[in-house]
Design a protein around this motif. Sequence first.
Motif, PDB file in Angstrom:
ATOM      1  N   GLN A  51       0.829  -1.199   0.000  1.00 17.05           N
ATOM      2  CA  GLN A  51       0.000   0.000   0.000  1.00 17.05           C
ATOM      3  C   GLN A  51       0.869   1.256   0.000  1.00 17.05           C
ATOM      4  O   GLN A  51       0.548   2.247  -0.655  1.00 17.05           O
ATOM      5  N   ARG A  52       1.993   1.205   0.714  1.00 11.24           N
ATOM      6  CA  ARG A  52       2.903   2.357   0.735  1.00 11.24           C
ATOM      7  C   ARG A  52       3.519   2.584  -0.642  1.00 11.24           C
ATOM      8  O   ARG A  52       3.668   3.725  -1.084  1.00 11.24           O
ATOM      9  N   VAL A  53       3.861   1.491  -1.328  1.00 10.95           N
ATOM     10  CA  VAL A  53       4.414   1.628  -2.671  1.00 10.95           C
ATOM     11  C   VAL A  53       3.372   2.217  -3.610  1.00 10.95           C
ATOM     12  O   VAL A  53       3.668   3.124  -4.403  1.00 10.95           O
ATOM     13  N   ALA A  54       2.139   1.727  -3.521  1.00 10.08           N
ATOM     14  CA  ALA A  54       1.071   2.250  -4.375  1.00 10.08           C
ATOM     15  C   ALA A  54       0.834   3.731  -4.113  1.00 10.08           C
ATOM     16  O   ALA A  54       0.615   4.516  -5.047  1.00 10.08           O
ATOM     17  N   ALA A  55       0.900   4.130  -2.856  1.00  5.56           N
ATOM     18  CA  ALA A  55       0.696   5.543  -2.511  1.00  5.56           C
ATOM     19  C   ALA A  55       1.847   6.408  -3.014  1.00  5.56           C
ATOM     20  O   ALA A  55       1.649   7.576  -3.375  1.00  5.56           O
ATOM     21  N   PHE A  56       3.041   5.834  -3.018  1.00  3.71           N
ATOM     22  CA  PHE A  56       4.215   6.576  -3.491  1.00  3.71           C
ATOM     23  C   PHE A  56       4.071   6.949  -4.964  1.00  3.71           C
ATOM     24  O   PHE A  56       4.431   8.047  -5.384  1.00  3.71           O
ATOM     25  N   TRP A  57       3.510   6.002  -5.762  1.00  3.39           N
ATOM     26  CA  TRP A  57       3.445   6.233  -7.198  1.00  3.39           C
ATOM     27  C   TRP A  57       2.182   6.993  -7.580  1.00  3.39           C
ATOM     28  O   TRP A  57       1.218   6.452  -8.091  1.00  3.39           O
ATOM     29  N   THR A  58       2.231   8.289  -7.333  1.00  2.00           N
ATOM     30  CA  THR A  58       1.146   9.173  -7.751  1.00  2.00           C
ATOM     31  C   THR A  58       1.206   9.356  -9.274  1.00  2.00           C
ATOM     32  O   THR A  58       2.240   9.101  -9.905  1.00  2.00           O
ATOM     33  N   PRO A  59       0.115   9.790  -9.904  1.00  7.73           N
ATOM     34  CA  PRO A  59       0.166  10.056 -11.349  1.00  7.73           C
ATOM     35  C   PRO A  59       1.286  11.020 -11.734  1.00  7.73           C
ATOM     36  O   PRO A  59       1.916  10.865 -12.784  1.00  7.73           O
ATOM     37  N   GLU A  60       1.573  11.994 -10.881  1.00 10.33           N
ATOM     38  CA  GLU A  60       2.626  12.961 -11.183  1.00 10.33           C
ATOM     39  C   GLU A  60       3.995  12.292 -11.173  1.00 10.33           C
ATOM     40  O   GLU A  60       4.837  12.564 -12.041  1.00 10.33           O
ATOM     41  N   THR A 171      14.165  -0.278  -5.917  1.00  5.46           N
ATOM     42  CA  THR A 171      13.156  -0.316  -4.849  1.00  5.46           C
ATOM     43  C   THR A 171      11.865   0.330  -5.347  1.00  5.46           C
ATOM     44  O   THR A 171      11.803   0.876  -6.452  1.00  5.46           O
ATOM     45  N   ASN A 172      10.826   0.254  -4.507  1.00  8.13           N
ATOM     46  CA  ASN A 172       9.508   0.816  -4.870  1.00  8.13           C
ATOM     47  C   ASN A 172       9.047   0.296  -6.231  1.00  8.13           C
ATOM     48  O   ASN A 172       8.425   1.024  -7.007  1.00  8.13           O
ATOM     49  N   TRP A 173       9.307  -0.971  -6.501  1.00 10.73           N
ATOM     50  CA  TRP A 173       9.053  -1.549  -7.826  1.00 10.73           C
ATOM     51  C   TRP A 173       7.571  -1.868  -7.983  1.00 10.73           C
ATOM     52  O   TRP A 173       6.976  -2.562  -7.163  1.00 10.73           O
ATOM     53  N   THR A 174       6.990  -1.388  -9.050  1.00 12.30           N
ATOM     54  CA  THR A 174       5.562  -1.620  -9.276  1.00 12.30           C
ATOM     55  C   THR A 174       5.270  -1.785 -10.762  1.00 12.30           C
ATOM     56  O   THR A 174       5.991  -1.266 -11.615  1.00 12.30           O
ATOM     57  N   PHE A 175       4.214  -2.521 -11.055  1.00 16.64           N
ATOM     58  CA  PHE A 175       3.792  -2.800 -12.434  1.00 16.64           C
ATOM     59  C   PHE A 175       2.393  -2.245 -12.631  1.00 16.64           C
ATOM     60  O   PHE A 175       1.494  -2.490 -11.818  1.00 16.64           O
ATOM     61  N   VAL A 176       2.209  -1.495 -13.719  1.00 18.67           N
ATOM     62  CA  VAL A 176       0.917  -0.877 -14.012  1.00 18.67           C
ATOM     63  C   VAL A 176       0.430  -1.361 -15.375  1.00 18.67           C
ATOM     64  O   VAL A 176       0.748  -0.769 -16.415  1.00 18.67           O
ATOM     65  N   PRO A 177      -0.319  -2.462 -15.415  1.00 18.78           N
ATOM     66  CA  PRO A 177      -0.829  -2.958 -16.701  1.00 18.78           C
ATOM     67  C   PRO A 177      -1.841  -1.988 -17.295  1.00 18.78           C
ATOM     68  O   PRO A 177      -2.630  -1.366 -16.576  1.00 18.78           O
ATOM     69  N   GLY A 178      -1.781  -1.850 -18.621  1.00 16.30           N
ATOM     70  CA  GLY A 178      -2.733  -0.974 -19.299  1.00 16.30           C
ATOM     71  C   GLY A 178      -2.553   0.495 -19.003  1.00 16.30           C
ATOM     72  O   GLY A 178      -3.481   1.291 -19.211  1.00 16.30           O
ATOM     73  N   PRO A 185      -5.874   1.648 -15.067  1.00 11.08           N
ATOM     74  CA  PRO A 185      -7.196   1.018 -15.173  1.00 11.08           C
ATOM     75  C   PRO A 185      -7.304  -0.342 -14.507  1.00 11.08           C
ATOM     76  O   PRO A 185      -8.406  -0.758 -14.141  1.00 11.08           O
ATOM     77  N   TYR A 186      -6.176  -1.053 -14.357  1.00 13.52           N
ATOM     78  CA  TYR A 186      -6.212  -2.380 -13.737  1.00 13.52           C
ATOM     79  C   TYR A 186      -5.434  -2.423 -12.432  1.00 13.52           C
ATOM     80  O   TYR A 186      -5.104  -3.491 -11.925  1.00 13.52           O
ATOM     81  N   GLY A 187      -5.130  -1.250 -11.882  1.00 14.15           N
ATOM     82  CA  GLY A 187      -4.478  -1.182 -10.594  1.00 14.15           C
ATOM     83  C   GLY A 187      -2.967  -1.052 -10.677  1.00 14.15           C
ATOM     84  O   GLY A 187      -2.355  -1.163 -11.742  1.00 14.15           O
ATOM     85  N   THR A 188      -2.385  -0.797  -9.515  1.00 11.16           N
ATOM     86  CA  THR A 188      -0.935  -0.675  -9.358  1.00 11.16           C
ATOM     87  C   THR A 188      -0.459  -1.863  -8.536  1.00 11.16           C
ATOM     88  O   THR A 188      -0.837  -2.015  -7.374  1.00 11.16           O
ATOM     89  N   TRP A 189       0.400  -2.704  -9.118  1.00 12.80           N
ATOM     90  CA  TRP A 189       0.782  -3.985  -8.526  1.00 12.80           C
ATOM     91  C   TRP A 189       2.215  -3.920  -8.023  1.00 12.80           C
ATOM     92  O   TRP A 189       3.167  -3.955  -8.816  1.00 12.80           O
ATOM     93  N   ALA A 190       2.376  -3.814  -6.716  1.00 12.42           N
ATOM     94  CA  ALA A 190       3.703  -3.713  -6.119  1.00 12.42           C
ATOM     95  C   ALA A 190       4.370  -5.084  -6.057  1.00 12.42           C
ATOM     96  O   ALA A 190       3.726  -6.094  -5.749  1.00 12.42           O
TER      97      ALA A 190
END
Length: 337
Positions: A51-60, A171-178, A185-190
């Motif tokens: 959840q912290r990783v997802a919050a870190f990756w804002t659209p900006e 670090t803070n590695w995340t995948f954003v499909p689509g 659209p399909y979420g942020t997957w840490a």
Amino acid sequence: MRRHPRTTAIATGALLAACSLAVPGLGAGAAGAAPPPDTEHTLAASAEARQRVAAFWTPERMRSATPLDITADRAAGHAARPSVTAPGGGRHTTVAPTPVASPRATAAVRSFPQAGGPWTGGGAVVKTSGRVFFTMQGRTASCSGDAVTSGNKSTVITAGHCVKYQGNWHTNWTFVPGYHDGQTPYGTWAATKTLSTPQWTASEDMNNDIGAAVVGPLDGKRLTDVVGGQGLDFNGGYNKRMYSFGFPAASPYDGTKLVYCSGNTTKDFLLTKDHGLACNMTGGSSGGPWFTSFDEATGTGLQASVNSFGYTFLANTMFGPYFGDVAKALYDQAQAT
């Protein structure tokens, strides 16, 4: 995507990576088997950490993330020698895709070959392909990746330098499909774990610039249950008709949309044993999938490489590692996690 300067190639006959290491006993990994040393890195293992990783990756932050090949070009080069181990030679293996409801393909007719352009065909690839975001040595950066069929339903394939570079795991590695212009659209997957080949983690051997990530569940669901997964092809040979996808973010692209190239591949005649493809994708496309047996109507294929690097003196040509026994072992190690 990394660029090799002409001066390095001609003056030293070398890559940015060091000599490949042969690892005895490295085969198709099995559940419970001890992984090779320093080929995997644990990240956001808990739900709170993800959840912290997802919050870190804002659209900006996503929009401003630096395409990795620009970061790599600014970094110091490595002493290098061509790999002494050739890929391939193993059993030809294919992995079937994971079916899932996908966007309908458009009626647009695309030409073959295509040196680079936005993908407008819809299909499964618009859900399985995505942008990869991470922190590298204190800076936010981006690559591309692809969700694949796997035993854990949570495996993403990307480039090795998109998980580890210059001796440091990202670090803070995340995948954003689509991904589309900051939209998820399909979420942020840490990622809970990132992995790469022994040859890449030990010496940044460009023949084995392959990475993987295992992402944690999101809202109680696993990745390929949501977006599906592409199949894979190992030891499939050279000189194939292929499609390459990615999210290039360096000029003239901006990372907002999925871009593709297509054509008949060749074998690198310079310093590696990689596939080569006419393609003008830029930084940020690293780690995006290459498919054989790709069906434009359904957007499905068998992944057989990733966007890896280009030579600065060879314009509009992308290279991607051969998916042989080493790639298969990495895939098995990841899906058993």
